[in-house]
Write a protein that holds these residues in place. Structure first.
Motif, short mmCIF file in Angstrom:
data_model
loop_
_atom_site.label_atom_id
_atom_site.label_comp_id
_atom_site.label_asym_id
_atom_site.label_seq_id
_atom_site.Cartn_x
_atom_site.Cartn_y
_atom_site.Cartn_z
N LYS A 106 9.25 -10.53 -6.77
CA LYS A 106 9.15 -11.76 -6.61
C LYS A 106 7.76 -12.10 -7.44
O LYS A 106 7.41 -13.52 -8.09
CB LYS A 106 8.53 -12.16 -5.08
CG LYS A 106 9.77 -12.23 -4.18
CD LYS A 106 9.45 -12.55 -2.70
CE LYS A 106 10.83 -12.59 -1.94
NZ LYS A 106 10.48 -13.10 -0.70
N LYS A 107 6.97 -11.13 -7.81
CA LYS A 107 5.74 -11.41 -8.73
C LYS A 107 6.45 -11.40 -9.97
O LYS A 107 6.09 -12.09 -10.88
CB LYS A 107 4.66 -10.31 -8.47
CG LYS A 107 3.61 -10.50 -9.57
CD LYS A 107 2.24 -9.47 -9.24
CE LYS A 107 1.46 -9.89 -10.27
NZ LYS A 107 0.29 -8.78 -10.53
N TYR A 108 7.01 -10.54 -10.44
CA TYR A 108 7.62 -10.05 -11.75
C TYR A 108 8.35 -11.23 -12.53
O TYR A 108 8.27 -11.60 -13.55
CB TYR A 108 8.48 -9.02 -11.83
CG TYR A 108 9.11 -8.23 -13.00
CD1 TYR A 108 8.27 -7.98 -13.88
CD2 TYR A 108 10.39 -8.68 -13.43
CE1 TYR A 108 9.00 -7.33 -14.98
CE2 TYR A 108 10.96 -8.16 -14.61
CZ TYR A 108 10.22 -7.50 -15.53
OH TYR A 108 10.78 -7.05 -16.69
N ILE A 109 9.09 -11.89 -11.52
CA ILE A 109 10.22 -12.90 -12.07
C ILE A 109 9.27 -14.06 -12.91
O ILE A 109 9.72 -14.45 -13.92
CB ILE A 109 11.09 -13.62 -11.12
CG1 ILE A 109 12.19 -14.42 -11.71
CG2 ILE A 109 10.23 -14.09 -9.90
CD1 ILE A 109 13.22 -14.97 -10.64
N PHE A 110 8.00 -14.54 -12.37
CA PHE A 110 7.47 -15.62 -13.09
C PHE A 110 6.59 -15.11 -14.25
O PHE A 110 6.84 -15.47 -15.24
CB PHE A 110 6.41 -16.16 -12.12
CG PHE A 110 5.47 -16.96 -12.40
CD1 PHE A 110 5.79 -18.40 -12.47
CD2 PHE A 110 4.42 -16.75 -13.36
CE1 PHE A 110 4.99 -19.43 -13.19
CE2 PHE A 110 3.24 -17.66 -13.94
CZ PHE A 110 3.87 -19.03 -13.95
N ILE A 111 5.99 -13.88 -13.98
CA ILE A 111 5.35 -13.07 -15.24
C ILE A 111 6.28 -12.87 -16.55
O ILE A 111 6.02 -13.11 -17.67
CB ILE A 111 4.71 -11.96 -14.61
CG1 ILE A 111 3.43 -12.20 -13.74
CG2 ILE A 111 3.89 -11.25 -15.83
CD1 ILE A 111 2.74 -11.04 -13.03
N ALA A 112 7.38 -12.03 -16.15
CA ALA A 112 8.22 -11.82 -17.27
C ALA A 112 8.74 -13.05 -17.90
O ALA A 112 8.75 -12.90 -19.14
CB ALA A 112 9.51 -10.99 -16.55
N ALA A 113 9.05 -14.17 -17.26
CA ALA A 113 9.71 -15.05 -17.87
C ALA A 113 8.78 -15.92 -18.67
O ALA A 113 8.94 -16.35 -19.95
CB ALA A 113 10.29 -16.13 -16.97
#
Length: 286
Positions: free
Chosen positions: A180-187
């Protein structure tokens, strides 16, 4: 008394180490260069929006400390995780609890491949950076350490955060929480770096690509971990629309400044067509 090591005293590690040092915990921070010298001389200073405070902190270079730690928190960039572990490995045994607050969703896997210690999955929400040597600037009220896995170890770490009066969460599905944190940061790390533009610009001019990339990451999480974070796609877009227009990402700034980047963890890890296309192009610019 628990003995705690905080490896890397940047925005994340500096704030954590300072907060732990205010308690009765035995805390050792690990840093380098002028930052280490200044903390050794004057303690570590935290500047928040409405207050600032300082605390003495035991600080060392890696490889310059004896004895084992009960808990080791790795607060370094993901590309420094392996070397950081190797440099403190002699101070870790099978009872030590290891956690990484580096960006990415596979840091615990990396640590487990290196160590027979207890490893917890973890991530952190905080806006902070080194303002100057010995000084950490924390912006806003955002703070939450998120961790889980081994139940006994999770409870032990929870007591650290309780003593330091720091907010934490121990979700039942820790992998879902990490994604849930990764999805925003990675994109948005990938897109801001690819276009060399701010998050606001990406949202305004490349909305469809951002949505497609977020959907790819959600599909990857479903395939790899069996978790459904499809609802996070719209949440990430909403977040992007609300942050200050000129906000960017640390990976974008690292590309601009010619520094080493977290490209492997934030772009290369997601094996999906659009992400891999962007990753390959960004790899050429490293």
């Amino acid at each position: 008394m628990m003995r705690v090591a905080v490896v890397g005293l940047g925005g994340v590690g500096g704030y954590l180490a300072a907060s732990f040092a205010k308690t009765s915990l035995d805390v050792v921070g690990f840093a380098r260069g002028e930052h280490l010298k200044e903390i050794r001389k004057s303690g570590i200073k935290i500047v928040e929006d409405t207050k600032e405070w300082s605390v003495p902190l035991k600080v060392q270079e890696l490889n310059a400390v004896e004895g084992c730690f009960d808990v080791v928190l790795f607060c370094v960039k993901s590309y420094d995780l392996v070397d950081s572990y190797k440099n403190i490995a002699s101070n870790i045994d099978e009872h030590t609890i290891l956690m990484s607050f580096s960006n990415g969703v596979n840091n615990a896997e990396v640590l487990r491949s290196l160590s027979n210690a207890v490893v917890l999955e973890s991530c952190i929400y905080i806006l902070s950076h080194i303002e100057k040597a010995g000084v950490i600037r924390k912006k806003g009220k955002v703070f939450a350490a998120v961790f889980g896995g081994d139940e006994k170890a999770t409870q032990k770490v929870a007591t650290l955060f309780e003593k330091a009066e720091l907010r934490y969460k121990t979700p039942q599905n820790i992998k879902e929480a990490l994604y849930k944190k990764y999805i925003f940061i990675a994109a948005f790390a990938t897109l801001t770096s690819y276009y060399d533009k701010s998050i606001g610009y990406i949202y305004e001019h490349h909305f469809d690509m951002a949505k497609e990339l977020l959907e790819e990451i959600a599909a990857f999480a479903k395939e790899k971990e069996g978790i459904d974070i499809s609802g996070e796609v719209q949440k990430a877009l909403d977040t992007a629309s609300k942050v200050p227009y000129k906000s960017s990402t640390s990976m974008h700034l690292d590309f601009q400044n010619g520094k080493k980047t977290e490209l492997e963890n934030l772009s290369g890890y997601v094996k999906k067509p659009l992400m891999q296309e962007l990753y390959k192009e960004l790899s050429k610019r490293k």
